[in-house]
Design an enzyme around this catalytic site. Structure first.
Site, PDB file in Angstrom:
ATOM      1  N   SER A 141       0.850  -1.205   0.000  1.00 25.24           N
ATOM      2  CA  SER A 141       0.000   0.000   0.000  1.00 25.24           C
ATOM      3  C   SER A 141       0.875   1.240   0.000  1.00 25.24           C
ATOM      4  O   SER A 141       2.001   1.229   0.516  1.00 25.24           O
ATOM      5  CB  SER A 141      -0.882   0.007   1.249  1.00 25.24           C
ATOM      6  OG  SER A 141      -1.512   1.257   1.384  1.00 25.24           O
ATOM      7  N   TYR A 144      -1.602  -0.241  10.285  1.00 23.94           N
ATOM      8  CA  TYR A 144      -1.686  -0.702   8.887  1.00 23.94           C
ATOM      9  C   TYR A 144      -0.469  -0.228   8.098  1.00 23.94           C
ATOM     10  O   TYR A 144       0.183  -1.018   7.400  1.00 23.94           O
ATOM     11  CB  TYR A 144      -2.979  -0.172   8.271  1.00 23.94           C
ATOM     12  CG  TYR A 144      -3.144  -0.526   6.809  1.00 23.94           C
ATOM     13  CD1 TYR A 144      -3.473  -1.826   6.421  1.00 23.94           C
ATOM     14  CD2 TYR A 144      -2.984   0.435   5.816  1.00 23.94           C
ATOM     15  CE1 TYR A 144      -3.633  -2.149   5.070  1.00 23.94           C
ATOM     16  CE2 TYR A 144      -3.142   0.119   4.472  1.00 23.94           C
ATOM     17  CZ  TYR A 144      -3.460  -1.172   4.100  1.00 23.94           C
ATOM     18  OH  TYR A 144      -3.615  -1.491   2.774  1.00 23.94           O
TER      19      TYR A 144
HETATM   20  P1  NAD Z   1     -11.017  -6.675   0.259  1.00 25.29           P
HETATM   21  O1  NAD Z   1     -11.467  -6.662   1.682  1.00 25.29           O
HETATM   22  O2  NAD Z   1     -12.038  -6.780  -0.811  1.00 25.29           O
HETATM   23  O3  NAD Z   1      -9.941  -7.834   0.036  1.00 25.29           O
HETATM   24  C1  NAD Z   1      -9.151  -8.380   1.046  1.00 25.29           C
HETATM   25  C2  NAD Z   1      -9.375  -9.859   1.012  1.00 25.29           C
HETATM   26  O4  NAD Z   1      -8.483 -10.504   1.932  1.00 25.29           O
HETATM   27  C3  NAD Z   1     -10.785 -10.217   1.440  1.00 25.29           C
HETATM   28  O5  NAD Z   1     -11.380 -11.066   0.466  1.00 25.29           O
HETATM   29  C4  NAD Z   1     -10.594 -10.923   2.770  1.00 25.29           C
HETATM   30  O6  NAD Z   1     -11.564 -11.917   3.006  1.00 25.29           O
HETATM   31  C5  NAD Z   1      -9.208 -11.508   2.584  1.00 25.29           C
HETATM   32  N1  NAD Z   1      -8.551 -11.847   3.852  1.00 25.29           N
HETATM   33  C6  NAD Z   1      -8.464 -11.075   4.955  1.00 25.29           C
HETATM   34  N2  NAD Z   1      -7.805 -11.723   5.915  1.00 25.29           N
HETATM   35  C7  NAD Z   1      -7.473 -12.935   5.394  1.00 25.29           C
HETATM   36  C8  NAD Z   1      -6.777 -14.040   5.901  1.00 25.29           C
HETATM   37  N3  NAD Z   1      -6.292 -14.056   7.157  1.00 25.29           N
HETATM   38  N4  NAD Z   1      -6.592 -15.133   5.100  1.00 25.29           N
HETATM   39  C9  NAD Z   1      -7.082 -15.142   3.824  1.00 25.29           C
HETATM   40  N5  NAD Z   1      -7.759 -14.102   3.301  1.00 25.29           N
HETATM   41  C10 NAD Z   1      -7.951 -13.016   4.080  1.00 25.29           C
HETATM   42  O7  NAD Z   1     -10.157  -5.356   0.067  1.00 25.29           O
HETATM   43  P2  NAD Z   1      -9.152  -4.889  -1.081  1.00 25.29           P
HETATM   44  O8  NAD Z   1      -9.223  -3.421  -1.050  1.00 25.29           O
HETATM   45  O9  NAD Z   1      -9.376  -5.598  -2.343  1.00 25.29           O
HETATM   46  O10 NAD Z   1      -7.747  -5.330  -0.462  1.00 25.29           O
HETATM   47  C11 NAD Z   1      -6.825  -6.163  -1.129  1.00 25.29           C
HETATM   48  C12 NAD Z   1      -5.408  -5.744  -0.775  1.00 25.29           C
HETATM   49  O11 NAD Z   1      -5.191  -4.401  -1.237  1.00 25.29           O
HETATM   50  C13 NAD Z   1      -5.102  -5.741   0.717  1.00 25.29           C
HETATM   51  O12 NAD Z   1      -3.819  -6.295   0.951  1.00 25.29           O
HETATM   52  C14 NAD Z   1      -5.084  -4.258   1.071  1.00 25.29           C
HETATM   53  O13 NAD Z   1      -4.225  -3.973   2.156  1.00 25.29           O
HETATM   54  C15 NAD Z   1      -4.566  -3.664  -0.210  1.00 25.29           C
HETATM   55  N6  NAD Z   1      -4.887  -2.229  -0.387  1.00 25.29           N
HETATM   56  C16 NAD Z   1      -6.186  -1.800  -0.410  1.00 25.29           C
HETATM   57  C17 NAD Z   1      -6.441  -0.438  -0.585  1.00 25.29           C
HETATM   58  C18 NAD Z   1      -7.835   0.121  -0.658  1.00 25.29           C
HETATM   59  O14 NAD Z   1      -7.968   1.355  -0.719  1.00 25.29           O
HETATM   60  N7  NAD Z   1      -8.874  -0.677  -0.661  1.00 25.29           N
HETATM   61  C19 NAD Z   1      -5.367   0.455  -0.740  1.00 25.29           C
HETATM   62  C20 NAD Z   1      -4.068  -0.037  -0.711  1.00 25.29           C
HETATM   63  C21 NAD Z   1      -3.825  -1.387  -0.547  1.00 25.29           C
END
Ligand code: NAD
Length: 270
Positions: free
Chosen positions: A153, A166
């Site tokens: 991120s 985070y």
């Molecule tokens: P999201 O919640 O849709 O996806 C995260 C997924 O990880 C979910 O499906 C959740 O069930 C799964 N997960 C959580 N804990 C878990 C575990 N212990 N074992 C297996 N699966 C697990 O959200 P997203 O925004 O698609 O996030 C995906 C990635 O992108 C993450 O690593 C997040 O940190 C990163 N990210 C997101 C953003 C944002 O603005 N949404 C920004 C920067 C980085």
């Protein structure tokens, strides 16, 4: 649209029931890779991802498992072992504790740090530990380095983001990307993407539609490219690290944030 450039390759995407993980999994499937889809609890969503990957022509299957546990990672690696190799691992699963006022040190507990660290940092490490042999086998068979992509991120680079805990975990993931890129070469390449804002359930689950719209509008106004990214926008950049286009790239961290790291850019500046 299928291009077939990943035909015959085997991939595993953690946390791929929803959001960015789902978008990356579908892109891998469209290019011909077979994919393991993973979730902990969102089985219905994960089955939708499996169906979308199958529709793209891939053999996709769902394997539940928690990446913060050795047992969960072992289960995922065992599922990949049926292929005898693994070409691509995407460490996408991530969690946060929302505490946006970083000056409020009481908003986070020790447990918040430990829980976030377990999924966002230990998780990718345990997955690499569990999958390493399979990825080395893929390298031996193909002569090409297998590919790991860590989903980090912008928080890990700038310290901004949903909470101090985070941001700290994503900073750790970025340095782990460097350590393991060096340690696992030449058999395995290890890279990271750092998204800025992604419109996913990350935010949508925490606010009503109007609040979400307002937030998205705020992002559009403030980032230099004046767009609010969705999962597909990030996945289109992330896929670079999983194809031969990046065959000579390892230890790289790519910010995919519409310029968010550059700071506020008012519309009038254009
Ligand atoms: P999201 O919640 O849709 O996806 C995260 C997924 O990880 C979910 O499906 C959740 O069930 C799964 N997960 C959580 N804990 C878990 C575990 N212990 N074992 C297996 N699966 C697990 O959200 P997203 O925004 O698609 O996030 C995906 C990635 O992108 C993450 O690593 C997040 O940190 C990163 N990210 C997101 C953003 C944002 O603005 N949404 C920004 C920067 C980085």
């Amino acid at each position: 649209m299928a291009t077939g450039e990943l035909e015959g390759r085997k991939a595993l995407v953690t946390g791929s029931a929803t959001g960015l993980g789902r978008s990356i999994a579908i892109r891998l499937a469209e290019r011909g890779a077979d994919v393991i889809i993973n979730c902990t609890r969102s089985v219905e969503d994960a089955e939708e991802t499996v169906a979308a990957c199958n529709a793209a022509g891939a053999q996709a299957q769902l394997v539940t498992g928690d990446v913060s546990s050795e047992e969960g990672c072992r289960k995922l690696a065992d599922a990949a072992a049926q292929w005898g190799k693994l070409d691509i691992l995407v460490n996408n699963a991530g969690i946060t504790r929302h505490a946006r006022d970083h000056s409020d040190l009481d908003a986070l507990s020790r447990q918040d740090f430990m829980d976030t660290y377990a999924v966002n940092v230990a998780g990718p490490f345990l997955m690499m530990q569990a999958c390493r042999d399979l990825m080395v086998t893929a390298h031996k068979e193909s002569g090409r380095a297998s590919a790991v992509l860590n989903v980090s991120s912008i928080a890990g680079v700038t310290g901004i983001g949903s909470s101090v805990a985070y941001a700290a975990t994503k900073g750790a993931l970025n340095t782990m990307t460097l350590s393991l890129a060096r340690a696992l070469a030449p058999a395995i390449r290890v890279n990271a993407v750092c998204p800025g804002f992604i419109g996913t359930r990350w935010f949508k689950d925490r606010m009503d539609e109007e609040q979400y719209e307002r937030m998205e509008q705020g992002v559009r106004k403030s980032v230099p490219l004046h767009v609010a990214s969705g999962p597909d926008d990030i996945a289109d950049s992330a896929i670079f690290f999983l194809t031969d286009s990046s065959r000579h790239v390892t230890g790289e961290t790519l910010l995919v944030d519409a310029g968010m790291h550059l700071g506020y850019a008012p519309l009038s500046a254009r």
